[in-house]
Design a protein around this motif. Sequence first.
Motif, PDB file in Angstrom:
ATOM      1  N   ALA A 196       0.833  -1.208   0.000  1.00 53.37           N
ATOM      2  CA  ALA A 196       0.000   0.000   0.000  1.00 53.37           C
ATOM      3  C   ALA A 196       0.866   1.255   0.000  1.00 53.37           C
ATOM      4  O   ALA A 196       0.563   2.235  -0.703  1.00 53.37           O
ATOM      5  N   GLU A 197       1.958   1.239   0.765  1.00 51.60           N
ATOM      6  CA  GLU A 197       2.863   2.393   0.778  1.00 51.60           C
ATOM      7  C   GLU A 197       3.541   2.570  -0.572  1.00 51.60           C
ATOM      8  O   GLU A 197       3.742   3.709  -1.031  1.00 51.60           O
ATOM      9  N   MET A 198       3.861   1.472  -1.232  1.00 55.29           N
ATOM     10  CA  MET A 198       4.486   1.577  -2.554  1.00 55.29           C
ATOM     11  C   MET A 198       3.513   2.156  -3.572  1.00 55.29           C
ATOM     12  O   MET A 198       3.911   2.940  -4.443  1.00 55.29           O
ATOM     13  N   HIS A 199       2.255   1.799  -3.454  1.00 56.73           N
ATOM     14  CA  HIS A 199       1.246   2.363  -4.370  1.00 56.73           C
ATOM     15  C   HIS A 199       1.178   3.885  -4.243  1.00 56.73           C
ATOM     16  O   HIS A 199       0.798   4.572  -5.196  1.00 56.73           O
ATOM     17  N   GLU A 200       1.522   4.421  -3.076  1.00 58.16           N
ATOM     18  CA  GLU A 200       1.475   5.873  -2.882  1.00 58.16           C
ATOM     19  C   GLU A 200       2.601   6.584  -3.632  1.00 58.16           C
ATOM     20  O   GLU A 200       2.527   7.795  -3.857  1.00 58.16           O
TER      21      GLU A 200
ATOM     22  N   GLY B 268      10.595   8.848  -2.371  1.00 58.67           N
ATOM     23  CA  GLY B 268       9.730   8.760  -1.196  1.00 58.67           C
ATOM     24  C   GLY B 268       9.935   7.462  -0.449  1.00 58.67           C
ATOM     25  O   GLY B 268       9.930   7.431   0.792  1.00 58.67           O
ATOM     26  N   ILE B 269      10.110   6.356  -1.178  1.00 62.15           N
ATOM     27  CA  ILE B 269      10.332   5.056  -0.546  1.00 62.15           C
ATOM     28  C   ILE B 269      11.702   5.010   0.127  1.00 62.15           C
ATOM     29  O   ILE B 269      11.840   4.505   1.246  1.00 62.15           O
ATOM     30  N   VAL B 270      12.724   5.539  -0.537  1.00 64.00           N
ATOM     31  CA  VAL B 270      14.061   5.560   0.061  1.00 64.00           C
ATOM     32  C   VAL B 270      14.045   6.373   1.362  1.00 64.00           C
ATOM     33  O   VAL B 270      14.659   5.969   2.361  1.00 64.00           O
ATOM     34  N   ALA B 271      13.335   7.480   1.359  1.00 68.58           N
ATOM     35  CA  ALA B 271      13.226   8.283   2.575  1.00 68.58           C
ATOM     36  C   ALA B 271      12.554   7.471   3.686  1.00 68.58           C
ATOM     37  O   ALA B 271      12.969   7.531   4.855  1.00 68.58           O
ATOM     38  N   LEU B 272      11.540   6.704   3.314  1.00 67.93           N
ATOM     39  CA  LEU B 272      10.843   5.865   4.278  1.00 67.93           C
ATOM     40  C   LEU B 272      11.759   4.769   4.823  1.00 67.93           C
ATOM     41  O   LEU B 272      11.785   4.508   6.029  1.00 67.93           O
ATOM     42  N   LEU B 273      12.538   4.141   3.940  1.00 66.00           N
ATOM     43  CA  LEU B 273      13.475   3.096   4.368  1.00 66.00           C
ATOM     44  C   LEU B 273      14.538   3.667   5.301  1.00 66.00           C
ATOM     45  O   LEU B 273      14.892   3.049   6.314  1.00 66.00           O
ATOM     46  N   ASN B 274      15.038   4.851   4.965  1.00 69.91           N
ATOM     47  CA  ASN B 274      16.033   5.492   5.832  1.00 69.91           C
ATOM     48  C   ASN B 274      15.438   5.814   7.200  1.00 69.91           C
ATOM     49  O   ASN B 274      16.070   5.610   8.241  1.00 69.91           O
ATOM     50  N   GLU B 275      14.212   6.301   7.181  1.00 65.89           N
ATOM     51  CA  GLU B 275      13.529   6.642   8.431  1.00 65.89           C
ATOM     52  C   GLU B 275      13.358   5.405   9.316  1.00 65.89           C
ATOM     53  O   GLU B 275      13.454   5.492  10.548  1.00 65.89           O
ATOM     54  N   ARG B 276      13.143   4.256   8.692  1.00 59.80           N
ATOM     55  CA  ARG B 276      12.919   3.014   9.447  1.00 59.80           C
ATOM     56  C   ARG B 276      14.203   2.246   9.715  1.00 59.80           C
ATOM     57  O   ARG B 276      14.175   1.173  10.315  1.00 59.80           O
TER      58      ARG B 276
END
Length: 460
Positions: free
Chosen positions: A88-92, A401-409
């Motif tokens: 779902a996050e990837m769809h965003e 956006g996904i890379v930022a999310l991965l870094n955040e996690r």
Amino acid sequence: MDKRHYNVAVIGAGPAGIYASDILSKSDLDVSIDLFERLPAPYGLVRYGVAPDHPRIKAIIDALYNVLQRGDIRLLGNVDVGSDVTLAEMHEHYDAIIVATGALADAPLDIPGVDLPGCYGAADFVAWYDGHPDFPRDWPLEATDVAVLGVGNVALDVSRILAKHVEDLMPTEIPGNVVARLKDNPVRDVHVFGRRGPAQVKFTPMELRELGRVPDVDIVVYPEDFEYDDASQEAVESKKMTKQVVDQLTNWVFQEPEDLTASRRIHIHMLQQPVAILGDGKVEAIRMERTRLRGDGSVEGTGEYIDYPVQAVYRAVGYASSPIEGAPFDEEKRVIPNVAGRVVEDGKPVDGLYATGWVKRGPVGLIGSTKSDAQETIANLVEDANAGRLSATGTPDGGEGIVALLNERGVRYTTWHGWELLEAFEKELGEAEGRKRIKVVERETMTAVSRGEEHDGKLY
């Protein structure tokens, strides 16, 4: 032609995912492609599902390497879609997602005794000798007599690795822990069983010829296993590969007994189907039923049974895909339901979601089938884009956006540059032992090397 820019994610960096990415990159779409892989290394089944001495493995990896080293497809490894980031996050962040996760699990075999200790799935054994980082590092090699169920190339790979002397595997990248275990392998006889006749086996001619070249291993084929019906005869006459396979099997039938002097033997049995695995607390034998051809290439049981004393059974009856959270899944067929690569749920297309490879059509076909599969899926994705049917649920910004999310996690994702670092590391390990390469098994070491981090050098 719509000249809008598209961001597309491909999940799975095996042949299916790489071919799909390559074909999409050469389409008329203005597109950015991110290729996600659950493991720190790419290549999927070619690195972790094919025997290290497979005759075509280097050529296949070279072809995949040539695609990824161009730099127009971004590799993001060590990312588990489903836990590190959701679908779902990837769809965003992407206009479209292509699932190419392949098939790693063993297909089930429903016969009595299949749960006895000593009965193994071939996929698990392959993952062990190929050094898959998510599988145990040891394997119980205690049997002198082994049964392998199935007559595809995986069955041949398993049989060859079991029968081959370990010194003949040293030119490959086989991991050190596997070498150490195979040195003490006591196997003498490997029995390969197929339900149908010689015209229906799924071996490829090249794989079969390679089997006959293994040092100190004899191939034994039995004349009573040769039977042809109308469909068999037609297949031999119309299909060149079938004729080559049948000719090779026939050559082995006519070997002279005095020429069979090897210390290990692979027996190829046909027209026999498993009905039970026998033993008291462990595998002690396998019961096979003789079959006969019915005219159309299928078989039926004859009621004649043969017990073979064996201490281990390997089920090479097929692979099965696993579901990915957030995508529909057909539990019976073990695929993502789709129509020509467009994922469907309750009969309706799921916007922006596609499938290719074995998770799309099941675990059948060779590399050529994977390419044509990807072409079909990408053609439909491009058609949907040009028809304005790709409408993301958010504002697609691609992988940033996904890379930022991965870094955040705190997800320690790897890249193509990281793979080049790991590849160089594996080659250095090989050079130190006079080998071309030694595969690293330990996931933490793989990840640390790929990211340029400190590590303890643990290889498996």
